[in-house]
Design an enzyme around this catalytic site. Structure first.
Site, PDB file in Angstrom:
ATOM      1  N   PHE A 104      -5.571   5.847   0.042  1.00  0.00           N
ATOM      2  CA  PHE A 104      -4.659   4.815   0.054  1.00  0.00           C
ATOM      3  C   PHE A 104      -4.707   4.052  -1.258  1.00  0.00           C
ATOM      4  CE2 PHE A 104      -5.554   5.080   4.572  1.00  0.00           C
ATOM      5  CZ  PHE A 104      -4.299   4.894   5.123  1.00  0.00           C
ATOM      6  N   TYR A 160       0.730  -1.300  -0.097  1.00  0.00           N
ATOM      7  CA  TYR A 160       0.028  -0.038   0.234  1.00  0.00           C
ATOM      8  C   TYR A 160       1.012   1.330  -0.077  1.00  0.00           C
ATOM      9  CZ  TYR A 160       1.207   0.781   4.901  1.00  0.00           C
ATOM     10  OH  TYR A 160       1.828   1.419   6.119  1.00  0.00           O
ATOM     11  N   ILE A 170      -7.214   1.108  10.867  1.00  0.00           N
ATOM     12  CA  ILE A 170      -8.417   2.129  10.931  1.00  0.00           C
ATOM     13  C   ILE A 170      -9.696   1.598  10.299  1.00  0.00           C
ATOM     14  CG2 ILE A 170      -6.656   4.252  10.866  1.00  0.00           C
ATOM     15  CD1 ILE A 170      -7.466   4.398   7.691  1.00  0.00           C
ATOM     16  N   ASP A 187       3.137   7.056   3.869  1.00  0.00           N
ATOM     17  CA  ASP A 187       3.689   5.753   4.236  1.00  0.00           C
ATOM     18  C   ASP A 187       3.666   5.045   2.954  1.00  0.00           C
ATOM     19  OD1 ASP A 187       4.496   3.713   5.556  1.00  0.00           O
ATOM     20  OD2 ASP A 187       2.681   3.422   6.865  1.00  0.00           O
TER      21      ASP A 187
END
Length: 112
Positions: free
Chosen positions: A101, A28, A58, A39
């Site tokens: 994401f 990801y 999350i 990230d």
């Protein structure tokens, strides 16, 4: 105020579907609204393995990855309320941040 995850399937997978409680392996990238990456599992070429549960990820991931199949790629837009809310995470994620994401689902393991 948006309180739901926006899901865009980039590639439809054909393997096992992710569900709450499954152990998933993903690659990801996570982005802030200004497009900066906060990230990425690609950086270390190390896929990320995690259980899809409230203690581990999350809420936006639990909702956004549910039903996604192995081999698939999906883009998630997650509002702050389903991400980290008012908490600041490290130096990278400010409070009240909406997150995006890009997720590639490599493997799904369930208890059946």
């Amino acid at each position: 105020m948006q309180d739901e995850v926006k899901i865009t399937d980039v590639t439809e997978g054909s393997g096992k579907a992710a569900e709450r409680g499954a152990l998933i392996t993903v690659h990801y990238r996570g982005y802030l609204e200004d497009g900066s990456e906060f990230d990425s599992s690609y950086k270390n070429d190390a896929p990320f393995q995690i259980v899809l549960s409230n203690k581990r990820v999350i809420q936006g991931w639990i909702l956004g990855l549910n039903g996604m199949k192995e081999g698939g790629k999906r883009k998630l837009w997650v509002p702050a309320s389903l991400a980290y809310g008012e908490r600041q995470i490290g130096n990278m994620i400010p409070p009240d941040a909406n997150l995006t994401f890009e997720i590639e689902l490599l493997e799904v393991l369930t208890r059946d």
